[in-house]
Write an enzyme that holds these catalytic residues in place. Structure first.
Site, PDB file in Angstrom:
ATOM      1  N   LYS A  32       7.845  -0.664  37.371  1.00  0.00           N
ATOM      2  CA  LYS A  32       8.828  -0.001  36.513  1.00  0.00           C
ATOM      3  C   LYS A  32       9.043   1.448  36.977  1.00  0.00           C
ATOM      4  CE  LYS A  32       7.899   2.621  33.231  1.00  0.00           C
ATOM      5  NZ  LYS A  32       7.211   3.328  32.151  1.00  0.00           N
TER       6      LYS A  32
ATOM      7  N   LYS B 292       6.831  13.291  37.839  1.00  0.00           N
ATOM      8  CA  LYS B 292       6.040  12.066  37.617  1.00  0.00           C
ATOM      9  C   LYS B 292       6.552  10.940  38.524  1.00  0.00           C
ATOM     10  CE  LYS B 292       3.159   9.083  35.949  1.00  0.00           C
ATOM     11  NZ  LYS B 292       2.983   8.517  34.620  1.00  0.00           N
TER      12      LYS B 292
END
Lengths: 287, 287
Positions: free
Chosen positions: B238, B170
């Site tokens: 983030k 991811k």
């Protein structure tokens, strides 16, 4: 059918000119070209200079390595400008600076000659398969006149806009391709170090927002560690310079482009300039 | 069918949990969740704490904003670890640091609980349409047990490898997406300043090596100047931090990732953190 002079018989130019012959166009080439013999055997006529070639042709196409090569062939002694006939069309299919393309357009205009910048994308494979993307800048009339000729060499042919717009689009293409290679290389270098199966990662990422032709084709190259070109880093480096110059001319900050141009320069300094551009991966690894 | 506890009913979690209910799974949620009422109306059972929820479930799924949120829900007072039953399966579908995923896996292992990291890609649209990509790290047995549940929420479901491999994949996905957005933004900013028709450029580039889902979807956003999220810059920022931390841990130089993380930070400082990540374009323009 119009008689076409084709100058520049390299990896790209040779198959493009052969496709014109196959489509039964009369084609003229330069006798001192590397691949002239192959073209002459296939039916092309040969001339000793660009001037003499241009004197006999309706359309003159150039497919050369760099801006200076095109300038030389166009404006140099015995160049295209010295011979090209009134009513002829000049098409540069090389990848050069948009600013140079506009200068050449102006020089042609002064002689009453219409001109197009029509750089291509798709590489040697696309040139051979006649499936090149062709990005065209210039007048609508010139585009329509050239279209049947383009259709013999490519598939995805778009009239982008004004003179120079084809080259600007090609520069943008090269920026995106270069940065996407860097993106895929960083991801693959990290995943490999972290012990992730790269083939499985490629598979799942191709199904989502990270999908790209680069992830597909160059991701495969990175997994197989196949860095035979393809498209050489040193040629892509040249295109990134064109993009950076154009960014400077228009005051657009191209930080990512500059970073990837730097990576390409580093690869060249390490002696890897003749490898495929997917080998940017090697700069991120330490065996 | 196994009973599923679902913790985290945000933009992503709510439609994912609703899809589980639609597939006739028994679903438990936290009564203090924002979207708890919608889930309870649709048939979910509600519990006041993660511990109590875990005590009644066969599978516990978390879908939370950040590493610290998952750590808190798992190990905090009245957390999942305090209640989860022997033989249960824990699945974290949040996007968190691979290192944190491995720590949580270890904590679960100590209690005899199997665990998967299974972050997703595809956004709110993919969550609602049950077409998410799901990247899974953990044992083969746990993957096979979870597969029918994943198939209710996603389509492109790949078992990547060891615990943490899902999160690493991811992170790689987010790196590629972020850098590709920067690539497309630089190209579009340059082309716009140079007076090139962006829609025509997008069309021709989609036919060549520059093709990507980002050029397609975010290129369209940039042309239409539609920066309504989609995926907010502050959330992508983030994820880029996770990638950079992971790069540091494995000594992989991620120059492009760092550059784009910096661009995202600049956008946040300019007050644009809640815009779609395609709005990185705005940093390259001066009106």
């Amino acid at each position: 059918m119009e008689k076409i002079g084709f100058i520049g018989l390299g990896i790209m130019g040779k198959p493009m000119a052969l496709n014109l012959l196959k489509a039964e166009y009369s084609v003229a080439v330069l006798s001192q070209s590397k691949a002239a013999d192959a073209l002459i055997s296939a039916g092309a006529e040969a001339f000793p200079t660009s001037k003499e070639l241009a004197q006999t042709c309706d359309i003159v196409i150039t497919m050369l390595p760099d801006s200076t090569d095109v300038e030389q062939v166009v404006s140099g002694p015995d160049g295209v400008l010295a011979g090209i006939r009134t009513g002829a069309l000049f098409i540069d299919m090389s990848t050069i600076a948009p600013a140079t393309a506009k200068i050449i357009y102006g020089q042609m205009q002064e002689k009453g000659i219409d001109a197009l910048d029509a750089p291509v994308s798709g590489g040697q494979v696309g040139a051979e398969a006649a499936s090149l993307s062709i990005m065209v800048g210039g007048s609508e009339a010139a585009f329509n006149r050239a279209l049947p000729v383009f259709q013999v060499m490519g598939k995805n042919i778009v009239h982008i806009g004004e003179p120079g717009a084809g080259q600007t689009t090609k520069a943008c293409n090269q920026m995106i391709v270069g940065m996407t290679i860097q993106a895929v290389a960083e991801a693959f270098a990290l995943a490999r170090k972290a012990g992730v199966d790269l083939e499985k990662m490629r598979e799942v990422l191709l199904g989502g927002f990270a999908q790209s032709r680069i992830l597909d084709l160059h991701g495969k190259r990175m997994i197989e560690r196949n860095f035979t070109p393809g498209f050489k880093i040193k040629l892509h480096r040249k295109d990134m310079s064109i993009a950076l110059q154009t960014g400077q001319a228009f005051s657009v900050p191209l930080n990512g482009t500059a970073l990837v141009a730097g990576q390409m320069q580093a690869a060249i300094e390490q002696g890897n300039g003749d490898l495929d551009h997917s080998s940017l991966l090697l700069l991120l690894e330490k065996e």
